[in-house]
Design an enzyme around this catalytic site. Structure first.
Site, PDB file in Angstrom:
ATOM      1  N   SER A  68       0.806  -1.222   0.000  1.00 52.29           N
ATOM      2  CA  SER A  68       0.000   0.000   0.000  1.00 52.29           C
ATOM      3  C   SER A  68       0.844   1.281   0.000  1.00 52.29           C
ATOM      4  CB  SER A  68      -0.976  -0.002   1.183  1.00 52.29           C
ATOM      5  OG  SER A  68      -0.299  -0.090   2.417  1.00 52.29           O
ATOM      6  N   GLN A  88      -3.835  -5.372 -25.394  1.00 47.52           N
ATOM      7  CA  GLN A  88      -3.188  -6.091 -24.293  1.00 47.52           C
ATOM      8  C   GLN A  88      -3.009  -5.179 -23.084  1.00 47.52           C
ATOM      9  OE1 GLN A  88       0.428  -8.135 -25.390  1.00 47.52           O
ATOM     10  NE2 GLN A  88      -0.368  -8.724 -27.389  1.00 47.52           N
ATOM     11  N   ARG A  91      -5.924  -4.563 -20.697  1.00 44.43           N
ATOM     12  CA  ARG A  91      -6.314  -5.646 -19.803  1.00 44.43           C
ATOM     13  C   ARG A  91      -5.875  -5.359 -18.366  1.00 44.43           C
ATOM     14  NH1 ARG A  91      -7.931 -10.447 -21.851  1.00 44.43           N
ATOM     15  NH2 ARG A  91      -7.044 -11.589 -20.087  1.00 44.43           N
ATOM     16  N   GLU A  99      -7.680   8.049 -24.643  1.00 47.87           N
ATOM     17  CA  GLU A  99      -7.078   7.767 -25.948  1.00 47.87           C
ATOM     18  C   GLU A  99      -7.527   8.768 -27.000  1.00 47.87           C
ATOM     19  OE1 GLU A  99      -7.340   4.152 -29.237  1.00 47.87           O
ATOM     20  OE2 GLU A  99      -7.426   3.678 -27.101  1.00 47.87           O
ATOM     21  N   ARG A 168     -13.951   3.900 -39.662  1.00 47.34           N
ATOM     22  CA  ARG A 168     -12.748   3.427 -38.980  1.00 47.34           C
ATOM     23  C   ARG A 168     -12.754   1.917 -38.766  1.00 47.34           C
ATOM     24  NH1 ARG A 168     -13.900   5.694 -32.800  1.00 47.34           N
ATOM     25  NH2 ARG A 168     -15.961   4.757 -32.564  1.00 47.34           N
ATOM     26  N   ASP A 184      -0.427   3.715 -10.339  1.00 52.81           N
ATOM     27  CA  ASP A 184       0.438   3.846  -9.165  1.00 52.81           C
ATOM     28  C   ASP A 184       1.583   2.845  -9.264  1.00 52.81           C
ATOM     29  OD1 ASP A 184      -0.119   1.320  -7.565  1.00 52.81           O
ATOM     30  OD2 ASP A 184      -2.149   2.119  -7.658  1.00 52.81           O
ATOM     31  N   LEU A 185       2.611   3.070  -8.435  1.00 49.34           N
ATOM     32  CA  LEU A 185       3.834   2.280  -8.551  1.00 49.34           C
ATOM     33  C   LEU A 185       3.589   0.806  -8.273  1.00 49.34           C
ATOM     34  CD1 LEU A 185       6.872   1.994  -8.913  1.00 49.34           C
ATOM     35  CD2 LEU A 185       7.159   2.655  -6.510  1.00 49.34           C
ATOM     36  N   HIS A 190       3.661  -4.559 -11.014  1.00 52.89           N
ATOM     37  CA  HIS A 190       2.994  -5.797 -11.434  1.00 52.89           C
ATOM     38  C   HIS A 190       2.923  -5.874 -12.956  1.00 52.89           C
ATOM     39  CE1 HIS A 190       0.423  -9.274 -11.295  1.00 52.89           C
ATOM     40  NE2 HIS A 190      -0.555  -8.637 -11.909  1.00 52.89           N
ATOM     41  N   ARG A 195       4.868  -8.022 -18.189  1.00 56.76           N
ATOM     42  CA  ARG A 195       5.101  -7.605 -19.576  1.00 56.76           C
ATOM     43  C   ARG A 195       6.572  -7.556 -19.977  1.00 56.76           C
ATOM     44  NH1 ARG A 195       0.554  -9.068 -21.990  1.00 56.76           N
ATOM     45  NH2 ARG A 195      -1.273  -8.101 -21.037  1.00 56.76           N
TER      46      ARG A 195
END
Length: 233
Positions: A68, A88, A91, A99, A168, A184-185, A190, A195
């Site tokens: 936390s 991806q 997710r 965007e 489009r 957040d960090l 994670h 990735r």
């Protein structure tokens, strides 16, 4: 002050995918001192600079998954990537996203063409291998032609009066998109664990590696902790 277009990389960015994509660090809230201050908030004391004891506490928090306090550092990135990588990325629902929209902008469209094509792995549907033995140049030229043909069809539909929101739909998955992502960090770490992994798709792994380069100056002791565990930062 003059406005900068979102489709242009910010000053603090790292190029990826052979220069076709990039990720930039837009804003940061908090420092490593914020983490240890949050961990000690019950004592009612605040420190402005890190010392060896603080580094030890920081390592202890990460090692024992007391996560936390890590959530008090927040990063905002600008990401320019292919549409299939955006899928991806989204997710990871702990991020906040906004965007660029093709309903409201006339920005020149770009399409990702891989510098090299990979072959499907025989034993893993989610993996690819580098030892392709096909005509790479000819196949990549087919991809570029498909990009051009799709863009022409899109423009023809617009000229015929079709609305952007329907036109489009003919654009391919390798169209480049630009979005902002804030996280957040704790959740960013994670994301990077998943990735920047040998199990992740090469393209999104390149973005994860770029993010590590961008945030390492902000969280040098956090990076040093993971480097001590054999990870590359």
């Amino acid at each position: 002050m003059a406005q900068q277009h979102i489709n242009i990389p910010p000053e603090n960015h790292v190029s990826v995918l052979g220069g076709q994509g990039w990720v930039g660090l837009i804003d940061t809230l908090g420092t490593e001192s914020t983490i240890v201050n949050a961990a000690r908030v019950s004592f009612g004391k605040i420190k402005q600079e890190m010392d060896d004891r603080d580094v030890g506490l920081l390592n202890y928090l990460i090692e024992n998954r007391h996560t936390s306090p890590l959530e008090h550092i927040v990063f905002t990135f600008s990401i320019h990537c292919p549409l299939f990588i955006r899928g991806q990325w989204h997710r990871h629902r702990t991020w906040s996203y906004n965007e660029i929209s093709r309903r409201y902008t006339e920005i020149d469209m770009e399409f990702y063409t891989p510098e090299h094509l990979r072959r499907q792995a025989e034993t893993n549907r989610q993996a690819s291998v580098e030892d392709a033995n096909f005509d790479d140049a000819a196949l990549r030229e087919m991809i570029r032609k498909q990009n051009t043909d799709s863009l022409k069809l899109y423009n023809d539909l617009l000229e015929a009066g079709v609305c952007r929101e329907q036109a489009r739909g003919v654009l391919p998955q390798n169209m480049m998109v630009t979005f902002w992502g804030t996280v957040d960090l704790n959740n960013l770490l994670h994301f990077l664990e998943l990735r920047d992994s040998e199990h992740a798709q090469w393209e999104i792994r390149e973005y994860a590696k770029a993010i590590k380069k961008l945030i390492k100056p902000v969280i040098p002791h956090v990076a040093a902790y993971y480097e001590s565990k054999g990870q590359v930062w």
